[in-house]
Design a protein around this motif. Structure first.
Motif, PDB file in Angstrom:
ATOM      1  N   GLU A   1     -59.716 -11.648  14.584  1.00 19.56           N
ATOM      2  CA  GLU A   1     -59.206 -10.621  15.114  1.00 19.56           C
ATOM      3  C   GLU A   1     -57.720 -10.592  15.448  1.00 19.56           C
ATOM      4  O   GLU A   1     -57.283 -11.516  16.122  1.00 19.56           O
ATOM      5  CB  GLU A   1     -59.934 -10.462  16.514  1.00 19.56           C
ATOM      6  CG  GLU A   1     -61.250  -9.539  16.271  1.00 19.56           C
ATOM      7  CD  GLU A   1     -61.845  -9.175  17.894  1.00 19.56           C
ATOM      8  OE1 GLU A   1     -61.098  -8.980  18.724  1.00 19.56           O
ATOM      9  OE2 GLU A   1     -63.009  -9.651  18.031  1.00 19.56           O
TER      10      GLU A   1
ATOM     11  N   GLU B   1     -53.759 -11.646  29.338  1.00 16.16           N
ATOM     12  CA  GLU B   1     -54.738 -12.035  28.594  1.00 16.16           C
ATOM     13  C   GLU B   1     -55.064 -13.428  28.373  1.00 16.16           C
ATOM     14  O   GLU B   1     -56.089 -14.141  28.087  1.00 16.16           O
ATOM     15  CB  GLU B   1     -54.907 -11.625  27.271  1.00 16.16           C
ATOM     16  CG  GLU B   1     -54.725 -10.030  27.126  1.00 16.16           C
ATOM     17  CD  GLU B   1     -54.789  -9.714  25.652  1.00 16.16           C
ATOM     18  OE1 GLU B   1     -55.157 -10.425  24.707  1.00 16.16           O
ATOM     19  OE2 GLU B   1     -54.112  -8.480  25.459  1.00 16.16           O
TER      20      GLU B   1
ATOM     21  N   SER C   1     -59.188 -14.329  21.450  1.00 13.22           N
ATOM     22  CA  SER C   1     -58.897 -13.063  20.648  1.00 13.22           C
ATOM     23  C   SER C   1     -60.367 -13.168  19.690  1.00 13.22           C
ATOM     24  O   SER C   1     -60.319 -13.860  18.770  1.00 13.22           O
ATOM     25  CB  SER C   1     -58.042 -12.977  19.904  1.00 13.22           C
ATOM     26  OG  SER C   1     -58.002 -11.852  18.847  1.00 13.22           O
TER      27      SER C   1
ATOM     28  N   PRO D   1     -55.008  -9.383  17.666  1.00 16.84           N
ATOM     29  CA  PRO D   1     -54.706  -8.549  18.902  1.00 16.84           C
ATOM     30  C   PRO D   1     -53.370  -7.576  18.886  1.00 16.84           C
ATOM     31  O   PRO D   1     -52.612  -7.776  17.813  1.00 16.84           O
ATOM     32  CB  PRO D   1     -54.213  -9.539  19.971  1.00 16.84           C
ATOM     33  CG  PRO D   1     -54.144 -10.948  19.275  1.00 16.84           C
ATOM     34  CD  PRO D   1     -54.792 -10.811  18.026  1.00 16.84           C
TER      35      PRO D   1
END
Length: 156
Positions: free
Chosen positions: A128, A19, A96, A130
């Motif tokens: 958020e 990511e 994120s 992850p």
């Protein structure tokens, strides 16, 4: 000069690597590692920096930080007079939600340690989390880079 608010977490998998928006090698040393006045020199990619941080607040999430870009050659000179123990790591920037985590994968005596930090505008700001984010370690001094050079992860 600014007040820095950040929270720190362990990372429980390397899923963050897929990511990552960017990654950069960082080498840094400390001219002073006392908590009241941490003075760091760092080479981040192709740039050099001098950073001074004050002591954290009660939660450890907020502290004064001052940073100035300096020549890489000046960093190399200052590294020669730093306290023993250089920090070597790769930093991954991972988005994120509305935030970006800085995930540091350490090498050398800190091999195996992976820590994520997120900068916030307030200590109670929502963000958020992850799936690869693990236990929160905000304010735990042993995870500060300035302490990792003195008591590296391999010695825990």
């Amino acid at each position: 000069m600014a007040q820095e608010i950040e929270r720190k977490f362990l990372v429980k998998s390397d899923a963050f690597k897929t990511e990552a928006l960017a990654k950069m090698r960082i080498t840094q040393g400390y001219l002073s590692s006392i908590p009241e006045r941490t003075v760091r020199v760092r080479i981040k990619g192709e740039k050099g920096f001098l950073t001074i941080k004050g002591i954290g607040n009660e939660s450890g999430a907020s502290r004064y930080e001052w940073e100035k870009e300096i020549a890489v050659e000046e960093v190399n000179q200052l590294l020669k007079i730093c306290e023993p123990g250089v920090i070597d790591k790769t930093r991954f920037n991972v988005k994120s939600g509305e935030h970006t985590f800085e995930v540091d994968e350490f090498y050398g005596d800190n091999e195996g340690l992976v820590v994520a930090e997120i900068e916030l505008s307030s200590e109670d700001e929502n963000f958020e989390k992850p799936s690869w984010l693990g236990e929160e370690v905000t304010g735990q001094v042993k995870y500060y880079n300035s302490m990792l050079m003195k008591t590296p992860y391999k010695n825990w």
